[in-house]
Motif scaffolding. Structure first.
Motif, PDB file in Angstrom:
ATOM      1  N   ASP A  89      -3.934   0.573  96.217  1.00 14.69           N
ATOM      2  CA  ASP A  89      -4.428   0.993  94.904  1.00 14.69           C
ATOM      3  C   ASP A  89      -3.415   0.731  93.800  1.00 14.69           C
ATOM      4  O   ASP A  89      -3.793   0.369  92.675  1.00 14.69           O
ATOM      5  CB  ASP A  89      -4.809   2.475  94.930  1.00 14.69           C
ATOM      6  N   ASP A  90      -2.117   0.929  94.066  1.00 21.42           N
ATOM      7  CA  ASP A  90      -1.137   0.734  92.998  1.00 21.42           C
ATOM      8  C   ASP A  90      -1.021  -0.738  92.607  1.00 21.42           C
ATOM      9  O   ASP A  90      -0.692  -1.051  91.459  1.00 21.42           O
ATOM     10  CB  ASP A  90       0.228   1.321  93.360  1.00 21.42           C
ATOM     11  N   TYR A  91      -1.321  -1.633  93.533  1.00 21.07           N
ATOM     12  CA  TYR A  91      -1.327  -3.057  93.174  1.00 21.07           C
ATOM     13  C   TYR A  91      -2.561  -3.383  92.337  1.00 21.07           C
ATOM     14  O   TYR A  91      -2.466  -4.028  91.288  1.00 21.07           O
ATOM     15  CB  TYR A  91      -1.291  -3.941  94.425  1.00 21.07           C
ATOM     16  N   ALA A 131      -4.157  -1.544  90.486  1.00 16.59           N
ATOM     17  CA  ALA A 131      -4.089  -0.888  89.179  1.00 16.59           C
ATOM     18  C   ALA A 131      -3.279  -1.680  88.159  1.00 16.59           C
ATOM     19  O   ALA A 131      -3.327  -1.390  86.965  1.00 16.59           O
ATOM     20  CB  ALA A 131      -3.491   0.511  89.329  1.00 16.59           C
ATOM     21  N   TYR A 177       4.410  -5.363  97.916  1.00 15.13           N
ATOM     22  CA  TYR A 177       3.403  -4.358  98.218  1.00 15.13           C
ATOM     23  C   TYR A 177       2.785  -4.674  99.584  1.00 15.13           C
ATOM     24  O   TYR A 177       2.405  -5.814  99.857  1.00 15.13           O
ATOM     25  CB  TYR A 177       2.290  -4.362  97.161  1.00 15.13           C
TER      26      TYR A 177
END
Length: 206
Positions: free
Chosen positions: A42-44, A46, A31
């Protein structure tokens, strides 16, 4: 399937190195940090409420924290590798360096980076603790090739990050520390370390 979620330029490179040393099958996901503030995307964040690196997933398990992840992987997939048995003469050394790396040494390095040119009193205290850490490392590495003897253990995987990648952001003078310099060379010469860095931090691998 064990998946290592690696945030660029972070402590999660330890887990990639661990998996390469153990020779286990794992999926690798990298990432990029955000361009506006260099924080995790944000996806990490999350992946787990902690929102920190490293993080692994393994089936229904989602686990953060370097030490917890290393304990999990070595216990479940390590087949006895990289962790001395309680009957080994180097077991106490292993436990000390394994826990000292993140609980004490990394903590004071981070604190020093965060205060910058702040309080002189706090800076002096942190400098003293950092210096004591380097002195202990230099002494220990004059006795053995690695922190818990002449074979690599998970304690070295914990400590290696502070002595390699952290120096890109917090340079420190090792001119008077020949044992530490030789230790860094040994780490960086390991094929598993080189494979891990080629995946995790290709810009720094060379």
């Amino acid at each position: 399937m064990l998946t290592v979620h690696h945030l660029g330029i972070s402590q999660s490179e330890r887990i990639v190195w661990l998996c390469e040393e153990l020779g286990i099958d794992y999926e690798f996901k990298r990432y990029q940090r955000r361009s506006d503030n260099a924080l995790a995307p944000d996806d990490y964040k999350a992946l787990h409420p902690a929102g920190t690196a490293p993080i692994i997933t393994d089936g229904d398990v989602t686990l953060p924290e370097s030490g917890a992840i290393i304990d999990y992987i070595t216990a479940k997939y390590g087949d006895g590798g990289l962790v001395p048995s309680p009957s080994s003469p180097n077991f106490a050394d292993y436990l000390f360096w394994y826990h000292y790396s993140n609980a004490s040494f990394m903590a004071v390095l981070l604190a020093k980076m965060m205060i910058g040119e702040g309080s002189a009193d706090r800076g002096a205290l942190l400098d003293d603790r950092i210096e004591r850490g380097f002195a202990m490392l230099e002494d220990q590495l004059g006795k053995s090739d690695y922190l818990a003897g002449n074979e690599l253990t998970a304690a070295d995987i914990m400590m290696g990050f502070e002595l390699t990648t952290v120096r890109a952001f917090m340079p420190f003078d090792l001119e008077s520390r020949p044992n530490i310099r030789a230790y860094i060379d040994r780490i960086q010469a390991r094929p598993a370390y080189q494979r891990a860095m080629a995946k995790a931090e290709p810009e720094m691998a060379g």
